[in-house]
Design an enzyme around this catalytic site. Sequence first.
Site, PDB file in Angstrom:
ATOM      1  N   SER A  92     -37.201  27.519  22.729  1.00 56.35           N
ATOM      2  CA  SER A  92     -37.136  28.297  21.494  1.00 56.35           C
ATOM      3  C   SER A  92     -35.835  27.977  20.774  1.00 56.35           C
ATOM      4  O   SER A  92     -34.776  27.851  21.390  1.00 56.35           O
ATOM      5  CB  SER A  92     -37.216  29.792  21.801  1.00 56.35           C
ATOM      6  OG  SER A  92     -37.289  30.520  20.591  1.00 56.35           O
ATOM      7  N   GLU A  93     -35.926  27.845  19.438  1.00 57.20           N
ATOM      8  CA  GLU A  93     -34.784  27.427  18.616  1.00 57.20           C
ATOM      9  C   GLU A  93     -33.542  28.279  18.846  1.00 57.20           C
ATOM     10  O   GLU A  93     -32.415  27.805  18.713  1.00 57.20           O
ATOM     11  CB  GLU A  93     -35.129  27.513  17.120  1.00 57.20           C
ATOM     12  CG  GLU A  93     -36.131  26.497  16.640  1.00 57.20           C
ATOM     13  CD  GLU A  93     -37.537  27.034  16.675  1.00 57.20           C
ATOM     14  OE1 GLU A  93     -37.972  27.548  17.747  1.00 57.20           O
ATOM     15  OE2 GLU A  93     -38.219  26.934  15.638  1.00 57.20           O
ATOM     16  N   ASN A  94     -33.756  29.554  19.131  1.00 52.88           N
ATOM     17  CA  ASN A  94     -32.619  30.460  19.271  1.00 52.88           C
ATOM     18  C   ASN A  94     -31.933  30.375  20.635  1.00 52.88           C
ATOM     19  O   ASN A  94     -31.241  31.301  21.034  1.00 52.88           O
ATOM     20  CB  ASN A  94     -33.033  31.901  18.963  1.00 52.88           C
ATOM     21  CG  ASN A  94     -34.264  32.361  19.726  1.00 52.88           C
ATOM     22  OD1 ASN A  94     -35.207  31.588  19.900  1.00 52.88           O
ATOM     23  ND2 ASN A  94     -34.276  33.581  20.173  1.00 52.88           N
ATOM     24  N   SER A 100     -29.057  24.083  21.194  1.00 51.92           N
ATOM     25  CA  SER A 100     -30.509  24.203  21.132  1.00 51.92           C
ATOM     26  C   SER A 100     -31.104  23.172  20.177  1.00 51.92           C
ATOM     27  O   SER A 100     -32.095  22.497  20.500  1.00 51.92           O
ATOM     28  CB  SER A 100     -30.892  25.613  20.674  1.00 51.92           C
ATOM     29  OG  SER A 100     -32.285  25.762  20.641  1.00 51.92           O
TER      30      SER A 100
END
Lengths: 214, 214, 226, 226
Positions: free
Chosen positions: A47-49, A89
């Site tokens: 996940s990007e976060n 990330s």
Amino acid sequence: MSSFTRQQMAARVADDIPEGWFVNLGIGIPTMVADYVPMDREVILHSENGILGMGPAPAPDKVNAWLVNAGKQPVTLRPGGSFFHHADSFGMIRGGHIDLCVLGAFEVAENGDIANWATSENDSAPAVGGAMDLAAGAKRLWVVMDHTTKDGRPKLVETCGYPLTAHGAVQRIYTNLAVIDVVRGRGFVVREIVPGMSLADLQAKTGAVLHTDS
Amino acid sequence: MSSFTRQQMAARVADDIPEGWFVNLGIGIPTMVADYVPMDREVILHSENGILGMGPAPAPDKVNAWLVNAGKQPVTLRPGGSFFHHADSFGMIRGGHIDLCVLGAFEVAENGDIANWATSENDSAPAVGGAMDLAAGAKRLWVVMDHTTKDGRPKLVETCGYPLTAHGAVQRIYTNLAVIDVVRGRGFVVREIVPGMSLADLQAKTGAVLHTDS
Amino acid sequence: MINKIVQSIAEALSGIKDGSTVLMGGFGAVGQPDELIEGLIEQGAKDLTVVANNAGAGRVGLAKLMEMGRVRKIICSFPRSAGSTVFEELYRAGKLELEIVPQGTLAERMRAAGAGIPAFFTPTAAGTKLAQGKEARDFNGRPHILELALPGDVALVEAWEADRWGNLTYREGGRNFNPVMAMAATLTVAQTHHIRELGDIAPDNVHTPGIYVQRVVQVARGAPWN
Amino acid sequence: MINKIVQSIAEALSGIKDGSTVLMGGFGAVGQPDELIEGLIEQGAKDLTVVANNAGAGRVGLAKLMEMGRVRKIICSFPRSAGSTVFEELYRAGKLELEIVPQGTLAERMRAAGAGIPAFFTPTAAGTKLAQGKEARDFNGRPHILELALPGDVALVEAWEADRWGNLTYREGGRNFNPVMAMAATLTVAQTHHIRELGDIAPDNVHTPGIYVQRVVQVARGAPWN
């Protein structure tokens, strides 16, 4: 004439993801893909976060407020998961370490161009999020979307009309009607069609020439 | 005529470092500076190999083989110290977060140019290490060195003869004979001279004009 | 089940080809994957480009690999150090190519390779001998030079803990170049002091996520220099 | 004795000037320094440029700051989201400048500012509308664009633990943009759930070393959204 449901589309994508891949799933149907990967086939969701190893959504009484996906929905973490900051990330994404990204789209062109972030050139405040990073950076980009717009216009086209997210990035498209590869130098190549639909019917709903390997 | 010892030079530098600074000390006399900062004046020492908060050298029977400074000598870690990787470590240096770097040098020019890594243009395998990163990146660069070479040639010069480490980077020089500021647009400005030496004597050992504020 | 743990050094290093660029972690002896480097000597790949902070010391490890004529080029920040006699002999004899890179630029070029950045500007080395042939440009009134990403075919790193997904931690000063090299290589091989069960490394404290690691082999040796 | 811990939000935010660029951590509600943002509303600085992933929601926090006319420009990746009505009204009325940046480029531009890199090349957004006006260049046969560092005057971040030297840890998904913003700003202010004694945060597991943090204030609130 039948068409694949959203669940069937998500499940169909999940079928094609082998164990061991690092996968980023976009918002919408792509997020649902996770539900169709069996837990014993280890696919590591990014996940990007700043999360690797996301697990399924928690039961409502088990929500961890510190754990959300890129769509800001609550998720869980599998054993072996890890946290890192946003630049690290996106380093994974932009550095080509993500094996697969699955995104929705407004349009995909036969050269693999994707448009999925702005609905017109005049949309001056569109929300790009991580879409351009993912489209440019992932090893593979697959798109899941309806074959046509709600008013019947094709979303698989010769040239995108909407502002591009990335050039030549899409390898495969899963629609409610078909599975179609984007082959460099050739264009759209049909792999599967929903039962009961002919190639001619599919072509009629598609804005560019459909090829087959047969 | 007297001159400052290496210990006195290191102590003199230490006197000028206020509490709270993040400081990187080069190999040689600069490393000795740490011994002259009292433990109750908290100065946070940085090492290129990914350490903040280095403490003094350990007793011989207390050496931790995982804890070395940039000169690969054993060190300790103070409470509040931290470890990080080399790109993060040099991010601190190159991003201007290190308040002070203290280095040795072959030559310093009156415009602040420093040469401290290669002894001739023909030295084709010189060892640069982190010197160029530190000289270009630290907020302040102070040099500690003998005032002249072993055979009496000045090391404070109008223009460096050796290959440069960085342009215009040095703010202050501590030698065995004096403390000298490098003032932009003015050149070398003498702040202190070893007891018993006149300005004229010092000038005779210096390769560029010495100024004073008086 | 994903399982990146292999049972031998030989297996960990299988398939490394002649002509590879090999990134070798560690700073001095600390965090240096000694057993993997010895294993590479056995493995046989030649015509290598080696990226490391130093150019080897004594007649073991990297120095031995060079002495055997297996290294075509060294990219490092500090080739001359105590005991770097093999390097010096080969270099003087014209048998070894050398690229000197400032230590921070070296780390950043590998981080860039790992993060998908083909080139970046830095003030480090601007206007010096090491800027020769490099594009120069002023930013904020200050000279900078353009540096290129430095990717590896293989990275050899030393971890403290690892699990079967390839998640790694490093111990204290043993971290140094290892995480950026793990990011920058196509095949990252980690030797590790400890193998942990999946989930036993705290997710907040994983130093190198498994996405950067392809093979793990346990080498339960002692501290550096031992 | 170094002590970066201050006793009030007002003290933590003192001296922030009109015209500042303020980096605001968090991804949605997670890791968002809500009390510092509310404190900035009280503090009074105006003509601000705000860098955040989103452009505020509801009528609190960033949305309130915008509604009060204190924000001149927003730099973000995703301005339109559920509840971003204040942004949309101001933007349509021409009262707010907007710079849309891909999320990864946004993070990398701040990391670059923190690491002394004034500019870097990336393939993200090459050939798209967001590449307009940017220098383009091919690397490895592929189009890239040049992106510039994005430094802040102030960063507001939310930590889980902090000590008096300013060392920070973050909790789980609360890390997100916070560490890169802490690197990129001249004045980094951290609100933290917990204060630890110096040395009680394991040195191997410090997420943001104190070198990037100038002020710490404890806000012992609950989880995000509470």
